[in-house]
Design a protein around this motif. Structure first.
Motif, PDB file in Angstrom:
ATOM      1  N   GLU A 155       0.791  -1.224   0.000  1.00 14.31           N
ATOM      2  CA  GLU A 155       0.000   0.000   0.000  1.00 14.31           C
ATOM      3  C   GLU A 155       0.825   1.276   0.000  1.00 14.31           C
ATOM      4  O   GLU A 155       0.273   2.371  -0.080  1.00 14.31           O
ATOM      5  CB  GLU A 155      -0.929  -0.004   1.227  1.00 14.31           C
ATOM      6  N   LEU A 156       2.157   1.156   0.109  1.00 14.27           N
ATOM      7  CA  LEU A 156       3.018   2.335   0.121  1.00 14.27           C
ATOM      8  C   LEU A 156       4.082   2.269  -0.972  1.00 14.27           C
ATOM      9  O   LEU A 156       5.127   2.907  -0.870  1.00 14.27           O
ATOM     10  CB  LEU A 156       3.703   2.464   1.498  1.00 14.27           C
ATOM     11  N   ASP A 157       3.809   1.510  -2.041  1.00 16.79           N
ATOM     12  CA  ASP A 157       4.845   1.300  -3.055  1.00 16.79           C
ATOM     13  C   ASP A 157       4.862   2.381  -4.134  1.00 16.79           C
ATOM     14  O   ASP A 157       5.593   2.270  -5.112  1.00 16.79           O
ATOM     15  CB  ASP A 157       4.699  -0.089  -3.692  1.00 16.79           C
ATOM     16  N   SER A 158       4.047   3.415  -3.975  1.00 18.01           N
ATOM     17  CA  SER A 158       4.083   4.534  -4.912  1.00 18.01           C
ATOM     18  C   SER A 158       3.626   5.790  -4.201  1.00 18.01           C
ATOM     19  O   SER A 158       2.918   5.723  -3.186  1.00 18.01           O
ATOM     20  CB  SER A 158       3.180   4.261  -6.125  1.00 18.01           C
ATOM     21  N   VAL A 159       4.023   6.929  -4.730  1.00 18.75           N
ATOM     22  CA  VAL A 159       3.628   8.207  -4.134  1.00 18.75           C
ATOM     23  C   VAL A 159       2.124   8.369  -4.184  1.00 18.75           C
ATOM     24  O   VAL A 159       1.492   8.863  -3.240  1.00 18.75           O
ATOM     25  CB  VAL A 159       4.326   9.374  -4.864  1.00 18.75           C
ATOM     26  N   ARG A 160       1.503   7.931  -5.262  1.00 19.93           N
ATOM     27  CA  ARG A 160       0.057   8.108  -5.409  1.00 19.93           C
ATOM     28  C   ARG A 160      -0.714   7.343  -4.339  1.00 19.93           C
ATOM     29  O   ARG A 160      -1.730   7.810  -3.837  1.00 19.93           O
ATOM     30  CB  ARG A 160      -0.392   7.647  -6.803  1.00 19.93           C
ATOM     31  N   LYS A 161      -0.227   6.149  -3.987  1.00 18.43           N
ATOM     32  CA  LYS A 161      -0.889   5.384  -2.941  1.00 18.43           C
ATOM     33  C   LYS A 161      -0.621   5.975  -1.553  1.00 18.43           C
ATOM     34  O   LYS A 161      -1.491   5.952  -0.673  1.00 18.43           O
ATOM     35  CB  LYS A 161      -0.405   3.926  -2.954  1.00 18.43           C
ATOM     36  N   ALA A 162       0.573   6.474  -1.356  1.00 19.97           N
ATOM     37  CA  ALA A 162       1.010   6.835  -0.012  1.00 19.97           C
ATOM     38  C   ALA A 162       0.678   8.261   0.388  1.00 19.97           C
ATOM     39  O   ALA A 162       0.798   8.601   1.562  1.00 19.97           O
ATOM     40  CB  ALA A 162       2.527   6.621   0.106  1.00 19.97           C
ATOM     41  N   VAL A 163       0.237   9.111  -0.558  1.00 17.62           N
ATOM     42  CA  VAL A 163       0.175  10.541  -0.276  1.00 17.62           C
ATOM     43  C   VAL A 163      -0.775  10.871   0.869  1.00 17.62           C
ATOM     44  O   VAL A 163      -0.397  11.606   1.797  1.00 17.62           O
ATOM     45  CB  VAL A 163      -0.193  11.340  -1.557  1.00 17.62           C
ATOM     46  N   GLN A 164      -2.011  10.349   0.865  1.00 14.14           N
ATOM     47  CA  GLN A 164      -2.933  10.716   1.943  1.00 14.14           C
ATOM     48  C   GLN A 164      -2.541  10.100   3.290  1.00 14.14           C
ATOM     49  O   GLN A 164      -2.474  10.827   4.289  1.00 14.14           O
ATOM     50  CB  GLN A 164      -4.378  10.360   1.601  1.00 14.14           C
ATOM     51  N   PRO A 165      -2.236   8.792   3.363  1.00 14.62           N
ATOM     52  CA  PRO A 165      -1.803   8.269   4.668  1.00 14.62           C
ATOM     53  C   PRO A 165      -0.509   8.884   5.161  1.00 14.62           C
ATOM     54  O   PRO A 165      -0.324   9.049   6.367  1.00 14.62           O
ATOM     55  CB  PRO A 165      -1.644   6.763   4.417  1.00 14.62           C
ATOM     56  N   ALA A 166       0.399   9.273   4.240  1.00 15.95           N
ATOM     57  CA  ALA A 166       1.657   9.890   4.665  1.00 15.95           C
ATOM     58  C   ALA A 166       1.415  11.253   5.296  1.00 15.95           C
ATOM     59  O   ALA A 166       1.974  11.583   6.356  1.00 15.95           O
ATOM     60  CB  ALA A 166       2.608  10.019   3.476  1.00 15.95           C
ATOM     61  N   ILE A 167       0.575  12.064   4.667  1.00 19.29           N
ATOM     62  CA  ILE A 167       0.277  13.383   5.226  1.00 19.29           C
ATOM     63  C   ILE A 167      -0.497  13.235   6.528  1.00 19.29           C
ATOM     64  O   ILE A 167      -0.241  13.939   7.521  1.00 19.29           O
ATOM     65  CB  ILE A 167      -0.508  14.230   4.204  1.00 19.29           C
ATOM     66  N   ALA A 168      -1.460  12.299   6.570  1.00 18.04           N
ATOM     67  CA  ALA A 168      -2.213  12.063   7.795  1.00 18.04           C
ATOM     68  C   ALA A 168      -1.301  11.556   8.917  1.00 18.04           C
ATOM     69  O   ALA A 168      -1.459  11.950  10.082  1.00 18.04           O
ATOM     70  CB  ALA A 168      -3.330  11.059   7.538  1.00 18.04           C
TER      71      ALA A 168
END
Length: 401
Positions: free
Chosen positions: A84-97
């Motif tokens: 679920e974190l293998d790309s910026v597009r997948k990770a952007v919302q959980p990363a910012i949260a």
């Protein structure tokens, strides 16, 4: 076909087991049995010919807990490379949260306990317990869309990364560079052996890996870095196939033995015989920062991410689902307990109050999360379970179970 599922590989039972173990530790610490049990936990066991001489309590928190961090590291590596974190597009919302779920609790804690004596506890309310949060979600979240679980999993994994960095950087003590260099060599040897293990495995190589892993742990412990970091390093470098086999084999032991034992030992603290107003600001800072700081940080920063996410990003969670995830994120427990032990290692009275703060704050978060998740899930069920579509589906057999 008959399907047998070990409850220790699930989510609900390990979460209940953790809570019961912590409750038992807290109970026994405040009964006449305290002195006898404390003497057992303080009993030192040394490894002949080495500088390792730890109490039984530290063998649990520094030794056995390294296996938990090994399992976490294997999952981290999978999610960062194929999950679920293998790309910026997948990770952007959980990363910012996740950033909000770290920064806001720190700010809340420092507002309450920013004095010189207690400010060192600021990392404590930043953690999210993956097993506990997912367990509560499984108990109360029937009907929620899969995107909520995926988001929570990604959020908790990012929290774990931050917690690991805190442990490695903030709590290193009097570094012994020779020991650390030896640990790096051991990690390299472990990496090499894991790639020679083969699909079917080889007994001699497997035994050699166990020995190298134990040596690596000992060198890290003697280097001044917290010994659990050895488990992280070994889990990250192990070849994928044997790493997944090892994780699968260790999971029941970690969920059913190591984590409850650590929860028992960590929660073995005496409740101060004092009024609420006399409790340390560290206690109140953690009690407020976990349920309040997490839910505000995760939901607010997640909402910002919803507004700024790139085009083509997988559907983001609506604000109401972010509130549910934020409430679950306040269940700090395992890593927060470890951080409390480390942050106030030299001041036992503050350490015990910080541990109580983690237990109370996590329990409050659990109650709030149970209510919020239940209400949100009920709303989805009434609408026929439509929910938020998600392209982020589980990527492993276990995630799908």
């Amino acid at each position: 076909m008959r399907i047998s599922k070990n409850p220790l590989r699930g989510q609900q039972f390990p979460a209940v087991l953790l809570l019961l173990a912590a409750g038992l530790g807290l109970l026994l610490a405040n009964l006449p049995s305290h002195d006898a049990l404390a003497a057992v936990l303080d009993l030192h066991v040394a490894v002949p010919g080495t500088g390792l001489d730890l109490s039984l309590a530290h063998w649990v928190s520094d030794g056995l807990l390294a296996l938990f961090f090994f399992v976490v590291a294997v999952e981290l590596r999978h999610e960062l490379t194929h999950g679920e974190l293998d790309s910026v597009r997948k990770a952007v919302q959980p990363a910012i949260a996740a950033a909000g779920g770290v920064l806001v609790p720190i700010a809340v804690y420092l507002l309450i306990a920013g004095g010189a004596e207690t400010s060192a506890g600021w990392p404590i309310p930043t953690a999210t317990d993956i097993a506990f949060a997912l367990g509560v979600l499984a108990m109360f979240g029937r009907g929620l869309p899969p995107a909520v679980r995926v988001f929570l999993l990604a959020l908790a994994i990012l929290d774990d990364i931050i917690g690991i960095v805190f442990i490695a950087v903030l709590f290193a003590d009097d570094l012994q560079w020779g020991m650390l260099a030896g640990a790096v060599v051991a990690v390299a040897a472990f990496w090499f052996l894991s790639r020679r293990l083969g699909a079917r495995g080889h007994a001699a190589i497997a035994v050699a890996m166990v020995v190298v892993g134990a040596v690596c742990w000992g060198l890290v412990a003697l280097s001044g870095i917290h010994a659990t970091i050895a488990g992280v390093a070994l889990g990250l470098v192990m070849a994928p196939t044997p790493a997944e086999r090892s994780r699968h084999a260790l999971e029941p032991l970690v969920n059913g033995g190591i984590l409850p034992l650590f929860a028992f030992v960590a929660a073995f603290v005496v409740i101060p015989a004092t009024s609420a107003t006399s409790l340390s600001p560290a206690f109140w800072g953690i009690v407020v920062a976990l349920p309040v700081g997490k839910i505000i940080g995760i939901s607010l920063f997640g909402w910002v991410a919803l507004r700024i996410r790139p085009r083509g990003t997988a559907p983001a969670l609506p604000f109401a689902d972010l509130l549910a995830a934020g409430a679950l994120g306040g269940i700090g427990f395992t890593v927060s307990l470890l951080l409390a032990n480390l942050a106030f290692a030299d001041t036992p009275a503050l350490r015990d109050q910080a541990i109580l703060g983690v237990l109370v704050g996590s329990l409050l978060s659990l109650v709030v999360a149970g209510v919020v998740v239940s209400l949100r899930a009920r709303g989805y069920r009434r609408r026929g379970g439509g929910g938020v579509p998600s392209t982020l589906q589980p990527t492993t057999a276990e995630e799908s179970s």
